[in-house]
Design an enzyme around this catalytic site. Structure first.
Site, short mmCIF file in Angstrom:
data_model
loop_
_atom_site.label_atom_id
_atom_site.label_comp_id
_atom_site.label_asym_id
_atom_site.label_seq_id
_atom_site.Cartn_x
_atom_site.Cartn_y
_atom_site.Cartn_z
N ASP A 77 -0.46 4.95 1.29
CA ASP A 77 -0.62 5.68 2.00
C ASP A 77 -0.63 5.03 3.60
O ASP A 77 -1.11 4.04 3.68
CB ASP A 77 -2.12 6.30 2.04
CG ASP A 77 -2.37 7.03 0.42
OD1 ASP A 77 -1.46 7.85 0.13
OD2 ASP A 77 -3.25 6.98 -0.22
N ASP A 131 0.70 -1.25 -0.14
CA ASP A 131 0.01 0.03 -0.08
C ASP A 131 0.77 1.15 -0.11
O ASP A 131 1.94 1.36 0.52
CB ASP A 131 -0.93 0.02 1.45
CG ASP A 131 -1.82 1.13 1.32
OD1 ASP A 131 -2.32 1.47 0.41
OD2 ASP A 131 -2.14 1.66 2.59
#
Length: 174
Positions: free
Chosen positions: A8, A6
């Site tokens: 963020d 991922d």
């Protein structure tokens, strides 16, 4: 091994920038310790309504995020031995596509554009492992879900957990 990562709160420190916004726009003096186990949106006064959401929707917010400590070095090494993909949720904030793509190119140039996935529901990913800070993204994932620690997920259990990129490195070294 195929590893999805991922962006963020895993590669990019979106939380620190959101805290800066809250402190500047809402008159707070919040620290990371103040938001442990809490939702940031609980700290937004009603008069500021959806301003943070609108800022995220416009996308420019994502252009200059701080890089998570050690993520570049560790991810570069992981990419030497494994197939690494960046899988970032962007459907909720479509204005983030360009800024996120440019941010990744600037800070992680060793990740090929073909290995960057913009998605909504991460259960569609076909990888051996997913490193993510959001439990709902790990819930439907068929491979090994690895929760990257963030103040918002401190009370979540049921997943392997890492608190730093050095711990990620150790996890995949074993």
């Amino acid at each position: 091994m195929r590893i999805a990562v991922d962006m963020d709160e895993v590669l990019a420190d979106t939380l620190i920038k959101q805290l800066e916004w809250l402190n500047t726009e809402c008159g707070h003096s919040l620290t990371l310790a103040d938001v442990v186990g809490k939702d940031l949106y609980d700290f937004i006064p009603e008069k500021h309504g959806n301003q943070l959401l609108e800022l995220l929707r416009q996308g420019a917010f994502f252009a200059d995020l701080p890089v998570m400590k050690d993520s570049q070095e560790v991810l570069r090494r992981l990419a030497e031995d494994h197939e690494v993909f960046i899988a970032t949720a962007a459907m909720e904030f479509p204005g983030s596509f360009g800024p996120k793509f440019r941010w990744l190119a600037q800070h992680f140039p060793f990740i090929e554009p073909s290995h960057i996935v913009f998605c909504g529901n991460k259960s569609i990913l076909h990888a051996d492992a997913l490193i993510d800070d959001t439990p709902r993204n790990l819930a439907g994932f068929q491979g090994r879900g690895i929760l990257f620690s963030s103040p918002h997920n401190v009370n979540v259990t049921g997943y392997a957990r890492v608190s730093s990129w050095r711990e990620v490195e150790e996890l995949f070294r074993a």
